[in-house]
Design a protein around this motif. Structure first.
Motif, PDB file in Angstrom:
ATOM      1  N   THR A  98       0.830  -1.218   0.000  1.00 42.31           N
ATOM      2  CA  THR A  98       0.000   0.000   0.000  1.00 42.31           C
ATOM      3  C   THR A  98       0.859   1.260   0.000  1.00 42.31           C
ATOM      4  OG1 THR A  98      -0.179  -0.078   2.402  1.00 42.31           O
ATOM      5  CG2 THR A  98      -1.972  -1.080   1.141  1.00 42.31           C
ATOM      6  N   TYR A  99       2.186   1.094   0.114  1.00 49.26           N
ATOM      7  CA  TYR A  99       3.087   2.250   0.156  1.00 49.26           C
ATOM      8  C   TYR A  99       3.939   2.407  -1.097  1.00 49.26           C
ATOM      9  CZ  TYR A  99       1.803   1.781   5.015  1.00 49.26           C
ATOM     10  OH  TYR A  99       1.083   1.670   6.174  1.00 49.26           O
ATOM     11  N   SER A 100       3.935   1.422  -1.966  1.00 53.53           N
ATOM     12  CA  SER A 100       4.807   1.451  -3.144  1.00 53.53           C
ATOM     13  C   SER A 100       4.211   2.285  -4.277  1.00 53.53           C
ATOM     14  CB  SER A 100       5.046   0.028  -3.646  1.00 53.53           C
ATOM     15  OG  SER A 100       5.748   0.048  -4.875  1.00 53.53           O
ATOM     16  N   ALA A 101       5.056   3.043  -4.933  1.00 57.35           N
ATOM     17  CA  ALA A 101       4.643   3.849  -6.093  1.00 57.35           C
ATOM     18  C   ALA A 101       4.261   2.971  -7.279  1.00 57.35           C
ATOM     19  CB  ALA A 101       5.764   4.795  -6.499  1.00 57.35           C
ATOM     20  N   TYR A 102       4.596   1.665  -7.219  1.00 63.07           N
ATOM     21  CA  TYR A 102       4.333   0.734  -8.316  1.00 63.07           C
ATOM     22  C   TYR A 102       3.128  -0.169  -8.054  1.00 63.07           C
ATOM     23  CZ  TYR A 102       9.063   2.183  -9.371  1.00 63.07           C
ATOM     24  OH  TYR A 102      10.173   2.937  -9.623  1.00 63.07           O
ATOM     25  N   SER A 103       2.481  -0.002  -6.938  1.00 61.78           N
ATOM     26  CA  SER A 103       1.394  -0.887  -6.535  1.00 61.78           C
ATOM     27  C   SER A 103       0.014  -0.330  -6.904  1.00 61.78           C
ATOM     28  CB  SER A 103       1.453  -1.094  -5.018  1.00 61.78           C
ATOM     29  OG  SER A 103       0.322  -1.815  -4.573  1.00 61.78           O
ATOM     30  N   PRO A 104      -0.882  -1.212  -7.339  1.00 53.83           N
ATOM     31  CA  PRO A 104      -2.252  -0.753  -7.589  1.00 53.83           C
ATOM     32  C   PRO A 104      -2.971  -0.364  -6.300  1.00 53.83           C
ATOM     33  CG  PRO A 104      -2.096  -3.134  -7.906  1.00 53.83           C
ATOM     34  CD  PRO A 104      -0.704  -2.636  -7.653  1.00 53.83           C
ATOM     35  N   TRP A 105      -2.467  -0.851  -5.162  1.00 54.08           N
ATOM     36  CA  TRP A 105      -3.156  -0.660  -3.882  1.00 54.08           C
ATOM     37  C   TRP A 105      -2.689   0.583  -3.128  1.00 54.08           C
ATOM     38  CZ3 TRP A 105      -5.987  -3.514  -6.272  1.00 54.08           C
ATOM     39  CH2 TRP A 105      -5.682  -4.794  -6.696  1.00 54.08           C
ATOM     40  N   ASN A 106      -1.844   1.387  -3.715  1.00 57.41           N
ATOM     41  CA  ASN A 106      -1.418   2.662  -3.140  1.00 57.41           C
ATOM     42  C   ASN A 106      -2.289   3.766  -3.737  1.00 57.41           C
ATOM     43  OD1 ASN A 106      -0.217   5.116  -2.571  1.00 57.41           O
ATOM     44  ND2 ASN A 106       1.859   4.432  -2.978  1.00 57.41           N
ATOM     45  N   SER A 107      -3.012   4.451  -2.905  1.00 55.27           N
ATOM     46  CA  SER A 107      -3.942   5.488  -3.375  1.00 55.27           C
ATOM     47  C   SER A 107      -3.258   6.671  -4.041  1.00 55.27           C
ATOM     48  CB  SER A 107      -4.791   5.997  -2.210  1.00 55.27           C
ATOM     49  OG  SER A 107      -5.577   4.948  -1.708  1.00 55.27           O
ATOM     50  N   TYR A 108      -1.941   6.744  -3.948  1.00 53.29           N
ATOM     51  CA  TYR A 108      -1.191   7.841  -4.552  1.00 53.29           C
ATOM     52  C   TYR A 108      -0.111   7.335  -5.504  1.00 53.29           C
ATOM     53  CZ  TYR A 108      -3.491  10.183  -0.727  1.00 53.29           C
ATOM     54  OH  TYR A 108      -4.434  10.647   0.153  1.00 53.29           O
ATOM     55  N   ALA A 109      -0.220   6.107  -5.951  1.00 51.97           N
ATOM     56  CA  ALA A 109       0.805   5.494  -6.801  1.00 51.97           C
ATOM     57  C   ALA A 109       1.052   6.303  -8.068  1.00 51.97           C
ATOM     58  CB  ALA A 109       0.405   4.073  -7.169  1.00 51.97           C
ATOM     59  N   SER A 110       2.319   6.504  -8.362  1.00 50.89           N
ATOM     60  CA  SER A 110       2.718   7.213  -9.584  1.00 50.89           C
ATOM     61  C   SER A 110       2.805   6.273 -10.778  1.00 50.89           C
ATOM     62  CB  SER A 110       4.089   7.853  -9.395  1.00 50.89           C
ATOM     63  OG  SER A 110       4.113   8.649  -8.252  1.00 50.89           O
ATOM     64  N   TYR A 111       3.174   5.021 -10.507  1.00 48.64           N
ATOM     65  CA  TYR A 111       3.428   4.057 -11.576  1.00 48.64           C
ATOM     66  C   TYR A 111       2.677   2.742 -11.353  1.00 48.64           C
ATOM     67  CZ  TYR A 111       7.352   7.269 -11.973  1.00 48.64           C
ATOM     68  OH  TYR A 111       8.125   8.387 -12.062  1.00 48.64           O
ATOM     69  N   PRO A 112       1.355   2.775 -11.276  1.00 52.33           N
ATOM     70  CA  PRO A 112       0.612   1.527 -11.071  1.00 52.33           C
ATOM     71  C   PRO A 112       0.694   0.647 -12.323  1.00 52.33           C
ATOM     72  CG  PRO A 112      -0.901   3.293 -11.588  1.00 52.33           C
ATOM     73  CD  PRO A 112       0.463   3.917 -11.454  1.00 52.33           C
ATOM     74  N   PRO A 113       0.363  -0.626 -12.186  1.00 52.76           N
ATOM     75  CA  PRO A 113       0.430  -1.536 -13.339  1.00 52.76           C
ATOM     76  C   PRO A 113      -0.532  -1.138 -14.459  1.00 52.76           C
ATOM     77  CG  PRO A 113       0.219  -2.767 -11.296  1.00 52.76           C
ATOM     78  CD  PRO A 113      -0.002  -1.331 -10.961  1.00 52.76           C
TER      79      PRO A 113
END
Length: 140
Positions: free
Chosen positions: A74-89
């Motif tokens: 939930t903290y990764s910029a690459y995760s779909p589960w981070n509400s602020y992700a810069s680079y989701p899948p």
């Protein structure tokens, strides 16, 4: 209508369309890390629904279900589960057509509107604890 019945009906309707084209996840800053097949059978070695595969196992570094990994935290910029992700899948079909980003981030442009993406985002915590059961609900 209860959630269980809704998911059954959705699975019947959506499963037909989802099975018509194979959808894949690609992560990382350049979307060059393969993260598995979004709608493949739960026995497929590339499926996010196969708990024994690199992409469906909660302990795998390539799995969106790993809460401690780059693609599941939930903290990764690459995760779909981070509400602020810069680079989701990114979601791509087998021909490379783009179907949006799998993300909880409401501010991410090109966020996927696919039913399956919406369901994953809404229920990702429950799915993580019962990947196989959710596969059955969604696709059978």
């Amino acid at each position: 209508m209860g959630l269980k019945r809704f998911l059954q009906l959705l699975g019947l309707l959506a499963g037909f369309w989802f099975q018509a084209q194979t959808l894949h996840l690609y992560g990382g800053a350049d979307q060059d890390q393969y993260l598995g097949c979004l709608n493949c059978d739960n026995f497929d070695k590339n499926s996010i629904w196969n708990k024994f595969s690199d992409y469906g196992n909660v302990f795998s570094s390539k799995s969106i279900w790993n809460p401690y990994g780059n693609y599941g935290s939930t903290y990764s910029a690459y995760s779909p589960w981070n509400s602020y992700a810069s680079y989701p899948p990114a979601i791509l079909d087998q021909d490379g057509n783009f179907f949006g980003f799998l993300t909880l981030n409401p501010y991410k442009s090109d966020r996927s509107e696919l039913e399956l993406a919406v369901i994953l985002c809404k229920h990702h915590e429950e799915i993580k604890s019962d990947v196989g059961g959710w596969y059955e609900r969604l696709f059978r």
